[in-house]
Design a protein around this motif. Structure first.
Motif, short mmCIF file in Angstrom:
data_model
loop_
_atom_site.label_atom_id
_atom_site.label_comp_id
_atom_site.label_asym_id
_atom_site.label_seq_id
_atom_site.Cartn_x
_atom_site.Cartn_y
_atom_site.Cartn_z
N GLN A 3 10.35 30.29 -26.24
CA GLN A 3 10.92 28.49 -25.47
C GLN A 3 9.88 28.30 -24.62
O GLN A 3 10.01 29.09 -23.24
CB GLN A 3 12.42 28.13 -25.86
CG GLN A 3 12.44 28.50 -26.67
CD GLN A 3 12.73 27.46 -28.07
OE1 GLN A 3 12.98 26.84 -28.39
NE2 GLN A 3 12.79 27.87 -29.11
N PRO A 4 10.11 26.97 -24.15
CA PRO A 4 9.66 26.59 -22.44
C PRO A 4 11.31 27.04 -21.94
O PRO A 4 11.92 26.72 -22.16
CB PRO A 4 9.75 25.27 -22.86
CG PRO A 4 9.67 24.86 -24.23
CD PRO A 4 9.84 26.09 -24.57
N PRO A 5 11.01 26.78 -20.43
CA PRO A 5 11.76 27.94 -19.40
C PRO A 5 12.82 27.27 -19.52
O PRO A 5 14.08 26.86 -18.97
CB PRO A 5 11.86 28.34 -18.56
CG PRO A 5 9.85 27.42 -18.51
CD PRO A 5 9.35 27.62 -19.91
N ASP A 6 13.16 25.07 -19.94
CA ASP A 6 13.43 24.76 -19.42
C ASP A 6 14.11 24.19 -20.54
O ASP A 6 14.91 23.45 -20.50
CB ASP A 6 13.16 23.35 -18.36
CG ASP A 6 12.02 22.82 -19.25
OD1 ASP A 6 11.23 22.81 -19.84
OD2 ASP A 6 11.52 21.53 -19.02
N PRO A 8 16.62 23.66 -24.18
CA PRO A 8 17.91 24.36 -24.33
C PRO A 8 18.74 25.37 -24.22
O PRO A 8 19.13 26.51 -24.07
CB PRO A 8 19.12 22.79 -25.09
CG PRO A 8 17.93 21.77 -24.76
CD PRO A 8 16.42 22.23 -24.42
N GLU A 9 17.59 25.73 -25.63
CA GLU A 9 17.37 27.14 -25.87
C GLU A 9 17.54 28.13 -24.50
O GLU A 9 17.98 28.93 -25.11
CB GLU A 9 16.72 27.19 -26.97
CG GLU A 9 16.95 27.32 -28.10
CD GLU A 9 16.54 25.40 -28.22
OE1 GLU A 9 16.46 24.47 -29.46
OE2 GLU A 9 15.98 24.91 -27.61
N ALA A 10 16.32 28.11 -24.02
CA ALA A 10 16.43 29.32 -22.87
C ALA A 10 16.78 28.95 -21.86
O ALA A 10 17.35 30.17 -21.21
CB ALA A 10 14.35 28.65 -22.61
N LEU A 11 17.79 27.74 -21.83
CA LEU A 11 19.13 28.01 -20.51
C LEU A 11 19.59 28.62 -20.95
O LEU A 11 20.48 29.08 -20.33
CB LEU A 11 19.08 26.24 -20.64
CG LEU A 11 17.75 26.20 -19.64
CD1 LEU A 11 18.25 24.46 -19.40
CD2 LEU A 11 17.88 26.36 -18.02
N LEU A 12 20.27 28.30 -21.73
CA LEU A 12 21.60 28.82 -22.85
C LEU A 12 21.62 30.14 -22.92
O LEU A 12 22.13 31.15 -22.43
CB LEU A 12 21.58 28.31 -23.93
CG LEU A 12 22.53 27.02 -24.08
CD1 LEU A 12 22.09 26.33 -25.12
CD2 LEU A 12 23.69 26.48 -23.34
N ARG A 13 20.89 31.12 -23.09
CA ARG A 13 19.89 32.48 -23.40
C ARG A 13 19.77 32.96 -22.02
O ARG A 13 20.74 34.03 -21.32
CB ARG A 13 19.01 32.35 -24.01
CG ARG A 13 18.41 34.38 -23.45
CD ARG A 13 16.70 34.63 -25.37
NE ARG A 13 16.92 33.47 -25.48
CZ ARG A 13 18.14 34.54 -26.79
NH1 ARG A 13 18.65 35.70 -27.01
NH2 ARG A 13 17.80 34.27 -28.51
N SER A 14 19.73 32.21 -20.98
CA SER A 14 19.29 32.72 -19.63
C SER A 14 19.95 32.94 -18.73
O SER A 14 21.20 34.12 -18.84
CB SER A 14 19.02 32.11 -18.61
OG SER A 14 18.57 32.47 -17.46
N TYR A 68 26.15 27.60 -14.15
CA TYR A 68 27.16 25.74 -14.21
C TYR A 68 25.87 24.96 -14.92
O TYR A 68 25.70 24.40 -15.88
CB TYR A 68 28.22 25.72 -13.64
CG TYR A 68 28.89 24.18 -13.75
CD1 TYR A 68 29.61 24.62 -15.06
CD2 TYR A 68 28.38 23.28 -13.55
CE1 TYR A 68 30.37 23.68 -15.76
CE2 TYR A 68 28.62 21.90 -13.59
CZ TYR A 68 30.26 21.73 -15.13
OH TYR A 68 30.91 21.21 -15.15
N ASP A 69 24.81 25.02 -13.22
CA ASP A 69 24.09 23.72 -13.63
C ASP A 69 23.38 23.94 -14.46
O ASP A 69 22.12 23.14 -15.37
CB ASP A 69 23.75 24.34 -11.81
CG ASP A 69 24.27 23.61 -10.99
OD1 ASP A 69 25.48 22.83 -11.00
OD2 ASP A 69 23.63 23.32 -9.94
N GLN A 70 22.80 25.13 -15.58
CA GLN A 70 22.49 25.58 -15.94
C GLN A 70 22.43 25.05 -17.76
O GLN A 70 22.12 24.49 -18.66
CB GLN A 70 21.58 26.93 -16.20
CG GLN A 70 20.91 27.36 -15.40
CD GLN A 70 20.14 28.71 -15.41
OE1 GLN A 70 21.29 29.39 -16.00
NE2 GLN A 70 18.87 28.94 -15.68
N LEU A 71 23.85 25.09 -17.90
CA LEU A 71 24.81 25.04 -18.43
C LEU A 71 24.85 23.29 -19.36
O LEU A 71 24.63 23.15 -19.80
CB LEU A 71 25.94 25.52 -18.54
CG LEU A 71 26.77 26.54 -19.02
CD1 LEU A 71 27.95 27.39 -18.68
CD2 LEU A 71 25.39 27.14 -19.97
N VAL A 72 24.77 22.35 -17.40
CA VAL A 72 24.73 21.40 -17.72
C VAL A 72 23.34 20.77 -17.84
O VAL A 72 23.27 19.72 -19.21
CB VAL A 72 25.53 20.72 -16.20
CG1 VAL A 72 24.86 18.79 -16.08
CG2 VAL A 72 26.41 20.89 -15.39
#
Length: 95
Positions: A3-6, A8-14, A68-72
């Motif tokens: 997935q692209p790094p930005d 939602p899936e990549a952010l949630l995984r990270s 938290y910012d990634q979750l937002v």
């Protein structure tokens, strides 16, 4: 597929992997985080976000500002900010 790094899936995984790593280092692994990763793998990002914030709330897992910012960001992409607001994940932010 990567997935692209930005995304939602990549952010949630990270975020999920960072939480799991930190908890394992503190000898307090939370197996429930595995189900979050499985939801992401099955293209269920909205459900994964819901599950992740509920796990954070239930186990009172500290969350860094960056996490938290990634979750937002993921929640905004998924139009699911209510998940974060309903559980009050912001109260678990650590400095």
């Amino acid at each position: 597929m990567q997935q692209p790094p930005d995304s939602p899936e990549a952010l949630l995984r990270s975020t999920t992997e960072a939480l799991a790593r930190r908890l394992t280092q503190r000898n307090t692994p939370v197996p429930a985080l595995t189900s979050v990763l499985e939801l992401i793998d099955n293209d269920e990002a909205e459900l994964a976000l819901d599950e992740l914030v509920r796990v954070v709330e239930y186990f009172r897992i500290p969350v860094s500002r960056e996490e938290y910012d990634q979750l937002v960001t993921a929640a905004m992409h998924l139009d699911s900010m209510d998940s974060l607001l309903e559980t009050g994940v912001a109260r678990f932010i650590t400095a």
